[in-house]
Scaffold this motif. Structure first.
Motif, short mmCIF file in Angstrom:
data_model
loop_
_atom_site.label_atom_id
_atom_site.label_comp_id
_atom_site.label_asym_id
_atom_site.label_seq_id
_atom_site.Cartn_x
_atom_site.Cartn_y
_atom_site.Cartn_z
N LEU A 1 0.84 -1.19 0.00
CA LEU A 1 0.00 0.00 0.00
C LEU A 1 0.87 1.24 0.00
N ASP A 2 0.28 2.41 -0.28
CA ASP A 2 1.07 3.64 -0.24
C ASP A 2 1.10 4.20 1.18
N GLU A 3 1.65 5.40 1.35
CA GLU A 3 1.82 5.97 2.68
C GLU A 3 0.49 6.26 3.38
N GLU A 4 -0.57 6.38 2.62
CA GLU A 4 -1.90 6.61 3.20
C GLU A 4 -2.69 5.31 3.30
N PHE A 5 -2.00 4.19 3.16
CA PHE A 5 -2.61 2.86 3.24
C PHE A 5 -3.67 2.65 2.15
N GLN A 6 -3.45 3.23 0.98
CA GLN A 6 -4.34 3.03 -0.15
C GLN A 6 -3.65 2.18 -1.22
N PHE A 7 -4.46 1.57 -2.09
CA PHE A 7 -3.89 0.72 -3.13
C PHE A 7 -4.19 1.29 -4.50
N SER A 8 -3.42 0.84 -5.46
CA SER A 8 -3.62 1.21 -6.85
C SER A 8 -4.10 -0.01 -7.62
N ALA A 9 -5.25 0.10 -8.26
CA ALA A 9 -5.75 -1.01 -9.07
C ALA A 9 -4.76 -1.38 -10.16
N ASP A 10 -4.13 -0.37 -10.75
CA ASP A 10 -3.15 -0.62 -11.82
C ASP A 10 -1.98 -1.47 -11.31
N LYS A 11 -1.53 -1.22 -10.07
CA LYS A 11 -0.41 -1.98 -9.52
C LYS A 11 -0.81 -3.43 -9.25
N LEU A 12 -2.03 -3.62 -8.77
CA LEU A 12 -2.49 -4.99 -8.54
C LEU A 12 -2.63 -5.74 -9.87
#
Length: 350
Positions: free
Chosen positions: A122-133
């Motif tokens: 996850l990023d620093e705000e604990f969010q994810f990127s659909a593109d990365k998954l």
């Protein structure tokens, strides 16, 4: 989404499920049951429970607004997690992709089933990127696991990214909503028809206050639920669990009160935590817990244990260095925690 037959393991697709005595006879009008080799004494516990939990699903359907035949009930959500691996992932061939950090059973079940588990940080705000998954997946990726609100971070995942993933992934997306009752974000149950590759997990363990009865829920298309029912153990949810769950459903108003109270207590507890010298940062939460970065999580955890107070040390988890996960308790329990931390002094308890 690929055809479900292509996603399902060939041996599972062709499997003829075990047919129990209570599968073959579903009525309730008979007075003599001599079909299941049961002991005729010690009513009602001598009889096998309904293997498909029909009455319970009927009542649950009224609350969740999902048809009974699109509901799977299991021995905790962990059973549903394990079953999706067993149904759709070929050992040593297929893989799954999941966010990191998140609930640890996704990886444990992958390892038990000998399936490659790919983590995407996850990023620093604990969010994810659909593109990365999606970039981490390939032709052998059968499942993607998400948890929202996420555990241990407590935050809702961005809906637009979840929708993007659902629209762009050919396999199945398992969205764990164990803590959704504490969030303002709408459940994805409303979108089951829109996304045929979606499996939503929920549980009786959190908002419903029934962790001891071990009852988890999975919601998906009729076809997916049929596959899970095909491979589950015949009587996977016992009679005592079904009865207690039914009683809880009848007291839904009480559950709503618990949720409201816990959200208020979470806000109060976060405010008090923010005043503590040993608190570095409190991460926003939409669950019945929050993650707090401390000056020395390991030492503070040990100190709290010595005070008879148990929280969760998440220091070794990705992105969670020096973090404690604090479950929101009663007002009395929360005050006891704060009072103990006010007495804590850095360096005195090494």
């Amino acid at each position: 989404m690929k055809p479900l037959k292509e996603l399902t393991r060939p041996n599972i697709w062709q499997l003829k499920p075990y047919s129990s005595a209570r599968d073959e006879y579903k009525g309730a009008t008979a007075s003599v049951f001599l079909d299941a080799n049961e002991n005729p004494y010690n009513t009602p516990h001598n009889r096998y429970p309904d293997p498909m939990q029909r009455d319970l699903k009927k009542e649950l359907s009224k609350i969740k607004k999902v048809a009974p035949d699109r509901i799977f009930l299991g021995n905790g959500s962990d059973e549903a997690i394990d079953l999706v691996y067993r149904a759709f992932c070929e050992p040593r061939t297929d893989n799954v992709v999941a966010i990191d950090p998140t609930y640890g059973m996704y990886q444990v079940c992958a390892e038990v089933n000998d399936v490659e588990y790919r983590k995407v940080l996850l990023d620093e705000e604990f969010q994810f990127s659909a593109d990365k998954l999606l970039a981490a997946s390939d032709a052998h990726t059968k499942l993607v696991f998400l948890c929202s609100p996420n555990n241990p971070t407590g935050n809702d995942l961005l809906r637009r990214e979840i929708e993007k993933l659902l629209g762009g992934f050919d396999g199945l997306v398992v969205l764990d909503e164990a803590y959704n009752d504490f969030s303002e974000a709408p459940s994805f149950l409303e979108d089951l028809d829109k996304y045929p590759n979606l499996i939503v997990l929920q549980t009786f363990s959190k908002a419903w206050g029934c962790a001891a009865i071990r009852l988890g829920m999975a919601f998906a298309s009729l076809e997916i639920i049929s596959i899970l029912n095909k491979i589950k153990y015949p009587y996977n949810v016992n009679l005592l669990t079904q009865k207690q769950a039914m009683e809880t459903l009848y007291r839904y108003y009480e559950v709503e009160h618990w949720v409201k109270t816990l959200k208020e207590e979470r806000e109060n507890l976060e405010k008090e935590f923010a005043k503590l010298p040993c608190t570095v940062h409190i991460f926003p939460s939409n669950a019945n817990f929050f993650l707090a970065r401390m000056t020395d999580a390991v030492n503070i955890y040990s100190y709290l244990v010595s005070e008879g107070i148990i929280v969760r040390n998440r220091h070794s988890v990705s992105l969670c260095g020096n973090c404690l996960r604090i479950t929101v308790g009663t007002r009395m329990e929360n005050e006891k925690l704060i009072e103990a931390l006010r007495r804590f002094r850095i360096g005195e308890h090494l």
